[in-house]
Structure formats: C-alpha cells, structure tokens
Design a protein around this motif. Structure first.
Motif, PDB file in Angstrom:
ATOM      1  N   LYS A  18       0.851  -1.202   0.000  1.00 42.62           N
ATOM      2  CA  LYS A  18       0.000   0.000   0.000  1.00 42.62           C
ATOM      3  C   LYS A  18       0.882   1.246   0.000  1.00 42.62           C
ATOM      4  CE  LYS A  18      -4.069  -2.063   0.560  1.00 42.62           C
ATOM      5  NZ  LYS A  18      -4.987  -2.158  -0.582  1.00 42.62           N
ATOM      6  N   LYS A  19       0.301   2.325  -0.544  1.00 48.86           N
ATOM      7  CA  LYS A  19       1.029   3.594  -0.676  1.00 48.86           C
ATOM      8  C   LYS A  19       0.208   4.669   0.009  1.00 48.86           C
ATOM      9  CE  LYS A  19       2.369   1.535  -4.967  1.00 48.86           C
ATOM     10  NZ  LYS A  19       1.897   1.255  -6.324  1.00 48.86           N
ATOM     11  N   ALA A  20       0.594   4.989   1.231  1.00 46.28           N
ATOM     12  CA  ALA A  20      -0.266   5.828   2.080  1.00 46.28           C
ATOM     13  C   ALA A  20       0.245   7.255   2.206  1.00 46.28           C
ATOM     14  CB  ALA A  20      -0.378   5.196   3.466  1.00 46.28           C
ATOM     15  N   PHE A  21      -0.673   8.187   2.061  1.00 48.60           N
ATOM     16  CA  PHE A  21      -0.393   9.617   2.249  1.00 48.60           C
ATOM     17  C   PHE A  21      -1.045  10.002   3.570  1.00 48.60           C
ATOM     18  CE2 PHE A  21      -0.972  14.133   1.809  1.00 48.60           C
ATOM     19  CZ  PHE A  21       0.006  14.584   0.932  1.00 48.60           C
ATOM     20  N   ILE A  22      -0.248  10.479   4.520  1.00 52.50           N
ATOM     21  CA  ILE A  22      -0.748  10.739   5.881  1.00 52.50           C
ATOM     22  C   ILE A  22      -0.475  12.188   6.254  1.00 52.50           C
ATOM     23  CG2 ILE A  22      -0.559  10.056   8.314  1.00 52.50           C
ATOM     24  CD1 ILE A  22       0.719   7.385   7.182  1.00 52.50           C
ATOM     25  N   THR A  23      -1.518  12.938   6.577  1.00 50.59           N
ATOM     26  CA  THR A  23      -1.311  14.339   6.970  1.00 50.59           C
ATOM     27  C   THR A  23      -1.176  14.445   8.495  1.00 50.59           C
ATOM     28  OG1 THR A  23      -3.665  14.877   7.228  1.00 50.59           O
ATOM     29  CG2 THR A  23      -2.721  15.115   5.010  1.00 50.59           C
ATOM     30  N   GLY A  24      -0.503  15.488   8.937  1.00 48.39           N
ATOM     31  CA  GLY A  24      -0.344  15.718  10.380  1.00 48.39           C
ATOM     32  C   GLY A  24       0.503  14.638  11.029  1.00 48.39           C
ATOM     33  N   GLY A  25       1.555  14.189  10.342  1.00 50.56           N
ATOM     34  CA  GLY A  25       2.339  13.041  10.823  1.00 50.56           C
ATOM     35  C   GLY A  25       3.592  13.403  11.598  1.00 50.56           C
ATOM     36  N   ALA A  26       3.726  14.666  12.003  1.00 50.13           N
ATOM     37  CA  ALA A  26       4.929  15.048  12.759  1.00 50.13           C
ATOM     38  C   ALA A  26       4.908  14.486  14.171  1.00 50.13           C
ATOM     39  CB  ALA A  26       5.052  16.573  12.808  1.00 50.13           C
ATOM     40  N   GLN A  27       3.726  14.238  14.691  1.00 47.52           N
ATOM     41  CA  GLN A  27       3.602  13.798  16.102  1.00 47.52           C
ATOM     42  C   GLN A  27       2.243  13.119  16.278  1.00 47.52           C
ATOM     43  OE1 GLN A  27       3.758  17.746  17.988  1.00 47.52           O
ATOM     44  NE2 GLN A  27       1.545  17.672  18.272  1.00 47.52           N
ATOM     45  N   GLY A  28       1.997  12.715  17.510  1.00 46.07           N
ATOM     46  CA  GLY A  28       0.660  12.243  17.885  1.00 46.07           C
ATOM     47  C   GLY A  28       0.140  11.100  17.024  1.00 46.07           C
ATOM     48  N   LEU A  29      -1.139  11.178  16.693  1.00 43.42           N
ATOM     49  CA  LEU A  29      -1.787  10.080  15.984  1.00 43.42           C
ATOM     50  C   LEU A  29      -1.188   9.844  14.600  1.00 43.42           C
ATOM     51  CD1 LEU A  29      -5.517  10.654  17.026  1.00 43.42           C
ATOM     52  CD2 LEU A  29      -4.091   8.666  17.550  1.00 43.42           C
ATOM     53  N   GLY A  30      -0.939  10.921  13.864  1.00 42.97           N
ATOM     54  CA  GLY A  30      -0.430  10.760  12.495  1.00 42.97           C
ATOM     55  C   GLY A  30       0.899  10.021  12.476  1.00 42.97           C
ATOM     56  N   ALA A  31       1.784  10.350  13.409  1.00 40.85           N
ATOM     57  CA  ALA A  31       3.085   9.670  13.477  1.00 40.85           C
ATOM     58  C   ALA A  31       2.886   8.195  13.824  1.00 40.85           C
ATOM     59  CB  ALA A  31       3.973  10.351  14.514  1.00 40.85           C
ATOM     60  N   CYS A  32       1.947   7.935  14.720  1.00 42.85           N
ATOM     61  CA  CYS A  32       1.664   6.541  15.111  1.00 42.85           C
ATOM     62  C   CYS A  32       1.099   5.749  13.923  1.00 42.85           C
ATOM     63  CB  CYS A  32       0.688   6.538  16.285  1.00 42.85           C
ATOM     64  SG  CYS A  32       0.213   4.894  16.801  1.00 42.85           S
ATOM     65  N   PHE A  33       0.165   6.350  13.186  1.00 38.86           N
ATOM     66  CA  PHE A  33      -0.407   5.651  12.014  1.00 38.86           C
ATOM     67  C   PHE A  33       0.702   5.313  11.015  1.00 38.86           C
ATOM     68  CE2 PHE A  33      -4.423   8.531  12.559  1.00 38.86           C
ATOM     69  CZ  PHE A  33      -4.789   7.819  13.684  1.00 38.86           C
ATOM     70  N   ALA A  34       1.594   6.290  10.787  1.00 33.59           N
ATOM     71  CA  ALA A  34       2.673   6.070   9.816  1.00 33.59           C
ATOM     72  C   ALA A  34       3.544   4.889  10.249  1.00 33.59           C
ATOM     73  CB  ALA A  34       3.505   7.345   9.672  1.00 33.59           C
ATOM     74  N   ARG A  35       3.900   4.868  11.533  1.00 29.20           N
ATOM     75  CA  ARG A  35       4.750   3.776  12.044  1.00 29.20           C
ATOM     76  C   ARG A  35       4.040   2.433  11.902  1.00 29.20           C
ATOM     77  NH1 ARG A  35       5.951   7.581  16.212  1.00 29.20           N
ATOM     78  NH2 ARG A  35       4.311   6.737  17.545  1.00 29.20           N
ATOM     79  N   MET A  36       2.767   2.395  12.282  1.00 31.85           N
ATOM     80  CA  MET A  36       2.038   1.114  12.262  1.00 31.85           C
ATOM     81  C   MET A  36       1.831   0.617  10.831  1.00 31.85           C
ATOM     82  SD  MET A  36      -0.686   1.626  15.391  1.00 31.85           S
ATOM     83  CE  MET A  36      -1.298  -0.063  15.448  1.00 31.85           C
TER      84      MET A  36
END
Ligand SMILES: NC(=O)c1ccc[n+]([C@@H]2O[C@H](COP(=O)([O-])OP(=O)(O)OC[C@H]3O[C@@H](n4cnc5c(N)ncnc54)[C@H](O)[C@@H]3O)[C@@H](O)[C@H]2O)c1
Length: 257
Positions: free
Chosen positions: A7-25
């Motif tokens: 999958k090729k995911a574009f994630i906004t607000g990924g500097a911290q918090g939930l967005g960073a967690c989603f990116a890692r997972m």
C-alpha cells in the motif's frame, strides 16, 4: 506479508501524535508512507525513524493542509516517490475552545479551515491518484466530539460532525460511480497526544488533570495512539474491503451514555 504490504499511504499531520503513530504502524505492516505536516521538520523526523527500521519505506514534506497548491505539490511528490497513492489518511487537525458566546470569528474560521476544508480540498485533489489504484481507501479522522457536544467546543464539535457527514458523501459518490475507493471516518475519544494537553491543564494538570478527564470515559483510561492506529490499519487494509461510509468509534464507551 504485512497486512498492508504494497500500500502507498499519504498521511497528513504526521509530525507527532496520531499521524506519526499511524505512519509507524502502517510501515510496520508493509506499507510505504508519505508523511506531511505543517511542521516539516517533525514530519521528516517521523520518516527518518521509520526508515531506520524499514529502509526506503517513508518520505516526508512540509505541507499546510489548508493550501490547495501545497496539496498539489505534496500529492505529486508522494505519487512520484511511492509509485502512486492508494491510501489517504486525513489526520491533521486542531482543537479549539469557545462557546456560542465566546468563540471568535478567527477561532471558528481556523477550525473549519484546518479540520474540514482541508479534507474537502485534499480528497478532491487526491481523487485522480486514488482512481488509478486497483483499490483505495480514504480514512478521515473525526472525533467523538463530532457525535457528542460540549458547550465550550462549538467550532470543534461542528467541524468534526462535518467530517463525519463529508465522509459519507465521498463514500457514496465513489460507490455509485463504480470506483473501488472506500471512505470511512474514525472517532477517537481523548487519546494520549499533545492535543489533549490543554484539556488536562483545565482539570488542574498532571495526574489530577488526567484523572478528571478519564472520569468521563466508561473504560476509565485515556486511549493510546495505537488503540486508534489498529482501526486505521484495518481500514487501510483489504480486510475492510466491503466497509464504506461507516463510522468507527474508538471511545471506551463514552458515546453509549
Ligand atoms: N488526541 C485526541 O484526543 C483526539 C481525539 C479525537 C480526534 N483527534 C483528532 O486526531 C487528529 C490528530 O490529532 P493528534 O491528537 O495527533 O494531535 P496533535 O496536535 O498531536 O497532532 C496534530 C498534527 O497536525 C498538524 N497540523 C496542524 N495544523 C496543520 C495544518 N494546517 N497543516 C498540516 N498539518 C497541521 C500539527 O502540526 C500536528 O503535528 C486531529 O484531527 C484531531 O482532531 C484527536
């Protein structure tokens, strides 16, 4: 094989918090991730940590989600880097306080612009990319605050309710058009990220502030970012291939009361 391998995911607000967690997972389960944030250095740091673990899996750029031209540039860069975009996680957001009597025009407009308008603009611009993918998923991060109100959060309540309904409109358009693009919303309760610091401060700060916040939740603890992340992972994966126009509450029971 990971749950979102390829999958090729574009994630906004990924500097911290939930967005960073989603990116890692998502990266842990095999996805490529393109992380954006108005805090470009923070997004780059999230991507660097992911690349340490999964070399070549993450990219980042500075991106203000309220700006149409910045969306265009970031989506193009993401598609070039990952070979397309098939997963859009609209996560960037802010919380604001204020009642019908105290909220200012500025608070109101800024909240709608960042939390609602950005999803309209970004999803519209992402559609050509998502349509090219064999199957695609849009995940919009709303909140329980879009379902239950607080007298002192008029702008945020309104914004998150709008995200809930916008999700259904996008989902129905895609389904009726025969596009293999699903769209769902996620509604977390208070989750341990910097966004809830002002709420903890309102309750007196520290452990006491957290205890007061948690009293409202039947499950009697804050959600952890991963609790929300597992839902996003499911929605990004083909395991949820029949799920669209739905809302997912990660709320420890709060909306059942
Ligand atoms: N943490 C919670 O309790 C909770 C509960 C329900 C919903 N949410 C929602 O989850 C999402 C993520 O919140 P979080 O808890 O990780 O908060 P957070 O404040 O830790 O992270 C939000 C991120 O969005 C970024 N951002 C803000 N304005 C932006 C803009 N104009 N352009 C691009 N990026 C921008 C910030 O720089 C930050 O990195 C938000 O939409 C929030 O409303 C959070």
């Amino acid at each position: 094989m990971g749950r979102v391998a390829g999958k090729k995911a574009f994630i906004t607000g990924g500097a911290q918090g939930l967005g960073a967690c989603f990116a890692r997972m998502l990266a842990d389960e095999g996805a490529k991730v393109y992380i954006t944030d108005i805090n470009g250095d923070g997004a780059a740091a999230t991507a660097a940590a992911i690349n340490d673990k999964h070399p070549g899996a993450a990219w980042a750029s500075g991106h203000d989600v309220t700006k149409r031209d910045e969306w265009k540039t970031a989506l193009e860069a993401a598609s070039d880097a990952m070979g397309g975009v098939d997963t859009l996680i609209n996560n960037a957001g802010i919380g604001t306080f204020g009642s019908i009597e105290t909220a200012t025009d500025e608070d109101w407009r800024r909240t709608q612009e960042i939390d609602v308008d950005s999803i309209f603009i970004g999803t519209q611009l992402a559609m050509p990319y998502l349509k090219k993918a064999p199957s695609a998923s849009i995940v919009n991060i709303s909140s329980v605050a879009g379902m239950i109100a607080d007298g002192n959060m008029i702008a945020y309540n309104t914004a998150k309710a709008a995200v809930w309904m916008m999700t259904k409109s996008i989902a129905l358009h895609c389904a009726r058009s025969g596009y293999d693009i699903r769209c769902n919303s996620v509604h977390p309760v208070f989750t341990r990220t910097p966004i809830i610091d002002p709420l903890i401060a309102l309750g007196g700060g520290g452990e006491e502030g957290e205890k007061r916040l948690v009293q409202q939740i039947p499950w009697q603890r804050l959600a952890e970012p991963e609790d929300v992340g597992y839902c996003v992972l499911y929605l990004a994966s083909d395991e949820s291939r029949y799920i669209t126009a739905s809302e997912f509450k990660i709320d420890g029971g709060i909306t059942a009361q």
